[in-house]
Motif scaffolding. Structure first.
Motif: not given
Length: 402
Positions: A160-162, A251-253, A313-314, A319-320
């Protein structure tokens, strides 16, 4: 740019030369929406102005859009997705104005007359309809990171991007175009933008991240950009050492972009990377993806990928859906247009939309700076806080050095 009909005196190019400051100051004085951009490594900036309010749209259809500029929020629907139609286009390189065929003679003359007296106009900018500032404290941010790590390790999401905000007073003698010019000088490899729209406010940014691009050769591009560390002056990027956490995050992105291609049953693409790139005072890992649309029969790929990718995802997570739910529950403020996307569509240079990163929003007497960090199960709350500090330096230094 499209040819103009013979004898149409309302459109075409005005041979009088004007500065970017004259054009933007005039547009703002007339309460018109305006967008200014310069592509990475380009020598000049372009501006477009609409004679109408920015158009609210649901989901952009890039292929059928007229020339203009998109400005989209992080969460579609929480703020309007805006389109600034290019009724007037200005090139800082030539100083010339070009008017679209839709412009009336009255509109053209009113703008030209206002331009003649632009030096006597007090510079202003559009403000957001609400000046309420909700900020995430250091303690609150670190608590949210700790909660995110627990949630990830419990298997509810991978990343998760905070993000958070900080306010910075506008320096004495602040000038909108002067600070934009300073950004152009300091960030030659960024997509440097200035967007000012009634009610949506005024935003400045220097983004390193392409979201969706379709150039004049009909080549589609997008990038996976993740992982952050400070750039060392004079140090070759080849010497960068990346931790496992950043490698996995990038890698996730990459995998998310590939999953979007898979949903569209697209197999013919080129992938280059990951490689280290420098953006301002930071280094990132970047992988480039491209599709030659002259060889692949997929005319709506730009619009389809835009809908699938945003928010990426960046800037959101994986998951979104659970990541977005976590952000809304724990971030503590509304991102508005930060980590949304922006850029010209169907311009003479093609369509190029960038993620709205390394940006600030202007209020009357201060600026709101924005920055985020990708949280995984290997994250450390103190290091993530420091990452947001590094990212805020992009805009903070511009204000401090003004």
């Amino acid at each position: 740019m499209a040819d103009h009909a013979p004898g149409n005196t309302n459109s075409g190019t005005d041979t009088q030369k004007y500065s970017l400051e004259q054009v933007v100051t005039t547009a703002l004085a007339l309460q018109l929406p305006v967008a200014v951009w310069r592509f990475p490594s380009a020598s000049g900036a372009n501006a477009c102005i609409s004679f109408n309010s920015a158009i609210h749209i649901e989901q952009p259809e890039l292929e059928n859009s007229p020339f203009g500029f998109f400005f989209c929020p992080f969460v579609v629907g929480e703020q309007p997705t805006l389109f600034i139609k290019a009724d007037i286009v200005h090139s800082s390189e030539t100083g010339l104005l070009t008017f679209s065929d839709d412009v009336t003679q009255t509109q053209k003359q009113e703008f030209i007359v206002a331009l003649q007296r632009s030096q006597s106009i007090k510079q202003n900018w559009h403000l957001h309809a609400s000046e309420t500032i909700n900020q995430q404290t250091e303690a609150g941010f670190k608590d949210a990171v700790a909660e995110a790590i627990t949630t990830i390790n419990n298997g509810y999401m991978e990343k998760v991007v905070l993000s958070r905000t900080a306010t910075h007073p506008l320096p004495a003698g602040f000038n909108l175009i002067a600070i934009y010019s300073l950004m152009l000088k300091n960030y030659p490899n960024g997509f440097v933008s200035l967007v000012s729209v009634p009610e949506a406010g005024t935003w400045l940014g220097a983004s390193p991240e392409i979201l969706v691009s379709v150039d004049t050769d009909n080549v589609f591009r997008t990038v996976a950009l993740a992982g952050t560390q400070p750039a060392t002056q004079g140090e070759p990027v080849g010497n960068a050492i990346w931790r496992q956490k950043e490698i996995e995050e990038q890698g996730m992105v990459e995998r998310y972009i590939l999953s979007c291609f898979k949903k569209l049953r697209l197999r013919e693409y080129t992938e280059v990377g990951p490689r280290t790139i420098v953006a301002g005072n930071l280094m990132h890992l970047r992988t480039d993806f491209s599709v030659d649309l002259t060889e692949v029969d997929f005319p709506t790929l730009g619009s389809d990928m835009l809908e699938l990718l945003h928010p990426t995802s960046a800037v959101c997570g994986l998951p979104k859906e659970p990541a977005l739910h976590f952000i809304k529950a724990h971030e503590g403020y509304n991102r508005s247009y930060y980590s949304g996307y922006l850029g010209p569509v169907n311009s003479p240079d093609g369509t190029h939309l960038y993620v709205n990163l390394r940006c600030m929003q202007l209020l009357k007497d201060q600026a709101i700076l924005y920055a985020g960090a990708g949280i995984t199960g290997e994250s450390d709350a103190e290091k993530e806080w420091q990452e947001t500090q590094y990212k805020m330096q992009t805009m903070g230094k511009i204000l401090s050095n003004f």
